[in-house]
Motif scaffolding. Structure first.
Motif, mmCIF file in Angstrom:
data_model
loop_
_atom_site.group_PDB
_atom_site.id
_atom_site.type_symbol
_atom_site.label_atom_id
_atom_site.label_comp_id
_atom_site.label_asym_id
_atom_site.label_seq_id
_atom_site.Cartn_x
_atom_site.Cartn_y
_atom_site.Cartn_z
ATOM 1 N N ASP A 1 0.822 -1.210 0.000
ATOM 2 C CA ASP A 1 0.000 0.000 0.000
ATOM 3 C C ASP A 1 0.859 1.264 0.000
ATOM 4 O O ASP A 1 1.980 1.277 0.492
ATOM 5 N N SER B 1 -2.902 -0.480 -2.498
ATOM 6 C CA SER B 1 -3.975 0.515 -2.478
ATOM 7 C C SER B 1 -3.447 1.839 -1.948
ATOM 8 O O SER B 1 -2.481 1.872 -1.192
ATOM 9 N N GLY C 1 2.750 -0.221 4.913
ATOM 10 C CA GLY C 1 2.830 0.053 3.484
ATOM 11 C C GLY C 1 4.250 0.186 2.987
ATOM 12 O O GLY C 1 5.218 0.096 3.742
#
Lengths: 326, 260
Positions: A4, A37, A87
Motif C-alpha cells: 500500500d 492501495s 505500506g
C-alpha cells in the motif's frame, strides 16, 4: 510487507488541504505500480466527515487519526501507529506540518526519508525518488538501501501531482489504531492571533504574481493584486518585501517562506537571489519583469521583460482582461 | 536553563557544489560555512543568554574534523563550549542517521532546549529536528519566529494559516527557529580570541553510545544518480518597448502556453 501507498491528508476548518487531493492522486498512481492501495491518513478538523470523499481523488481507504483543531505534531503518535508495517511508502506534503509529522515517523520507526521530491515512482518493489538538491545545482535519484525497513517516508512538493477530478469513489473509512504514550502530544496552542487581512495559501495557487524590493511600498502591491485577479492567481513576495512589512509573511516565497510550484510564476521587481529561487525554481513557467537588465532572475526566467513594472503590469492587466472579454 | 544549539557545516552559498564519484557530497573541495539558517538559532540562544534566561549555551555538530571550524566560529559569536561528533563510520550520513547521532549526543548533554535552524542549505528536508524529538521522546516546537523560555516551559511564535499562534510545551523540548528571530550578530575580534580558549570536545560514535552496526552504514537511503539539472530553453527577452506593446507580447507568450 504491504504494497500500500499511504499519504498524509491534512484537514482544517472542515475541508481537506489541496495537498491531500494531490497526494491522493499521487498515492493512487504509485499504488497502481506497486500492486497495493492508496490509503489516506487523515487528521485535523473535518477529517472524520471528509475522509471518505478522498476516494474521488484516488484513495481506496482512509484512516482517521483525529478530528480536532490542535498542533499537527500532536497527531504523530496516532500517525506512527497507523503507519507501522502498513505500506511501502508514506507520502507527506513538504509543508511545515507535513515535515514535522514525517520526521516523527522517521524518528519513531527508523525508516528511510526522502525529499522534498519532484517525482516518485515504484521500481523493483521500492519507491524511487527524484530531487533537486544543493540549491538546485544537482538533481539526484535515490532509493532505500537493500533491506531498509518500510515504509519509505517521502516529502512531496506541491503541484507534483495533479488531483484527479470527477471520480465518484468513496474511501472506506476506519479509525486509527490505539497510539502509545508520547511526549510529542504535549505541545498546545497557548494563544492564537488572527491576521488583519485574510491571506491565501500560496502552496495551492496555480498562478502567482510575486513582488520584491522593486515594488517599493505596500501600495505598490495594488497593481500586482489586479494582475493576479485578472489571471485568477494569488499574490506572493520575496523576503525583502515581507521584511519591509508590505505584505504578510504567509505570502513570502523562498527558502524560509513557502516553496511553490505553480504553472505560472510572474516575478516583478524581484532580483532573483538564490534564497528566493529555491522557493520557486520548479514553477513550470517563469516570467520576470525588472528594470535592471542584468538582474539574476533574467538568467533563469523563461521570459524576461526589461522595464518599469508600474507601467507594464497595469498594461498587461488591461490586455488580459480585454482578451478574456471582461 | 541549558541550551544546546545543533549546527551544521555546509558548502558556502553560491559555491560550486558537486557530488563525488561515490555519489556523496564533495565537502573537501569547497569553502564551508555555518549553515546560514543555523546562525539564527545561535542568535536566539545568545539572546536568551543575554537576557539571563539561559545559563549555558553549548554547540553540537556532527561532521568531519573540519566541522570544528564551524564550532569555533559559533563560539566566537558567544556561548560556552562545543562538542563535535565525528567518526569515519558517519561518512555519507543521511537524515535518519544524523538524527540518531544527534539524539544520542543530546541524551548525554541533557539540555532543556535543543535548538536548531529551520532547514539546511544543502539538503532541505528539515526532518532532523522532528526525528530527534521522536527519538528522544520530547515535545517539538518548530518554525518559531521567536522562542521564549519561562516557568519550566518553552513557547514559540509560529505563523498559522490565518495569523500566528504561540505554541507551548513543558521542558525539555526540541525547538527550531526561522530567520525572523533577528539578524545574527557578528563575531567581534575579542569574541574570536575568546573562542580559542573555550572548551571544544570531540566525541566518537562509541562516546555517544552507538555502534556502527546500529547506524546501518550511516544511511537507510542511497543516491543512485546525480546529474546537472535539465538544460532549460534560453530566456526570451522583451526590452526597449512601450508598456502597451510589451504587454501585448507578454499576453501572446502566455496565450501560446495556454496560461490565459
Amino acid at each position: 510487507m504491504s504494497n500500500d501507498i499511504l499519504f498524509l491528508a491534512e484537514f482544517a476548518a472542515g475541508t481537506p488541504a489541496r495537498s491531500a487531493l494531490e497526494l491522493a492522486t499521487g498515492a493512487a498512481e504509485l499504488a497502481s505500480q506497486s500492486g497495493g492501495s492508496a490509503v489516506a491518513l487523515a487528521y485535523g478538523s473535518g477529517a472524520a466527515d471528509g475522509a471518505a470523499a478522498l476516494g474521488a481523488h484516488g484513495a481506496a481507504r482512509a484512516v482517521v487519526l483525529g478530528d480536532e483543531d490542535r498542533p499537527a505534531i500532536t497527531y504523530a503518535p496516532a500517525l506512527v501507529a497507523a503507519t507501522r508495517d502498513a505500506g511501502m511508502a508514506l507520502l507527506a506534503p513538504a509543508t511545515p506540518n507535513g515535515r514535522d509529522l514525517a520526521a516523527a515517523v522517521v524518528g519513531s520507526l527508523h525508516v528511510p526519508a526522502f525529499g522534498p521530491v519532484r517525482a516518485a515512482r515504484v521500481v523493483d518493489g521500492v519507491v524511487e525518488t527524484e530531487q533537486a538538491t544543493l540549491q538546485g545545482a544537482v538533481v539526484t535519484t535515490a532509493r532505500p538501501v537493500d533491506g531498509a525497513p518500510s515504509p519509505s517516508v517521502v516529502l512531496v512538493l506541491a503541484n507534483t501531482f495533479t488531483p484527479a477530478e470527477g471520480g465518484s469513489g468513496s474511501a472506506e473509512v476506519s479509525q486509527a489504531p490505539a497510539a502509545g504514550d508520547s511526549a510529542l502530544t504535549r505541545a498546545t496552542v497557548a494563544e492564537s492571533h488572527e491576521a488583519e487581512a485574510k491571506v491565501v495559501n500560496l502552496e495551492e495557487a496555480s498562478i502567482i504574481v510575486a513582488g520584491g524590493r522593486g515594488v517599493a511600498s505596500e501600495e505598490g502591491f495594488a497593481p500586482l493584486r489586479e494582475l493576479a485577479s485578472a489571471l485568477g492567481g494569488a499574490v506572493g513576495a520575496s523576503r525583502a518585501a515581507a521584511d519591509a512589512g508590505w505584505i504578510p509573511y504567509q505570502l513570502q516565497i523562498g527558502q524560509t517562506g513557502k516553496v511553490v510550484k505553480p504553472a505560472l510564476y510572474i516575478g516583478a521587481g524581484i532580483s532573483g537571489a538564490i534564497q528566493h529561487r529555491v522557493g520557486m525554481q520548479t514553477a513550470e513557467h517563469v516570467v520576470a519583469i525588472n528594470k535592471d537588465p542584468d538582474a539574476p532572475i533574467g538568467e533563469f526566467a523563461d521570459l524576461f521583460v526589461v522595464g518599469d513594472l508600474f507601467q507594464i503590469i497595469p498594461a498587461l492587466t488591461d490586455e488580459i482582461r480585454r482578451r478574456k472579454g471582461a | 536553563v541549558k541550551i544546546v544549539v545543533c549546527i551544521k557545516q555546509v558548502p558556502a552559498t553560491g559555491a560550486d557544489k558537486r557530488y563525488t564519484d561515490d555519489l556523496t557530497l564533495d565537502r573537501a573541495s569547497v569553502d564551508a560555512i555555518i549553515n546560514p539558517l543555523d546562525e539564527y538559532a545561535i542568535e536566539q540562544a545568545l539572546r536568551l543568554a543575554d537576557a539571563g534566561i539561559a545559563d549555558s549555551v553549548t554547540y553540537l555538530s556532527m561532521g568531519p574534523d573540519q566541522a570544528a571550524e564551524a564550532l569555533r566560529r559559533a563560539l566566537a559569536m558567544g556561548g560556552d563550549d562545543a562538542v563535535l561528533v565525528t567518526d569515519a563510520a558517519l561518512s555519507g550520513a543521511d537524515e535518519w542517521a544524523t538524527a540518531r547521532v544527534l539524539a544520542a549526543a543530546l541524551d548525554k548533554l541533557a539540555p532543556d532546549v535543543a535548538l536548531m535552524g529551520m532547514a539546511s542549505d544543502d539538503a532541505r528536508g528539515s526532518l532532523v529536528p522532528g526525528a530527534v524529538a521522536a527519538m528522544r521522546d520530547v515535545p517539538l516546537l518548530s518554525y518559531g519566529s521567536e522562542l521564549q523560555v519561562a516557568d519550566g516551559a518553552a513557547r514559540v511564535r509560529r505563523l498559522s494559516a490565518t495569523g500566528f499562534d504561540w505554541i507551548t510545551a513543558p521542558l525539555p523540548v526540541v525547538a527550531t527557529v526561522t530567520d525572523q528571530v533577528g539578524e545574527p550578530r557578528y563575531a567581534s575580534l575579542k569574541g574570536i580570541m575568546a573562542a580559542k580558549r573555550k572548551p571544544l570536545e570531540t566525541w566518537s560514535l562509541a562516546d555517544v553510545g552507538l555502534s556502527a552496526d546500529e547506524l546501518k552504514g550511516a544511511a537507510l537511503t542511497v543516491v543512485t544518480d546525480a546529474r546537472p539539472p535539465e538544460e532549460k530553453a534560453p530566456t526570451e527577452r522583451i526590452e526597449n518597448l512601450p508598456a502597451a506593446e510589451a504587454a501585448t507580447k507578454i499576453a501572446d507568450w502566455l496565450s501560446a502556453r495556454k496560461l490565459i
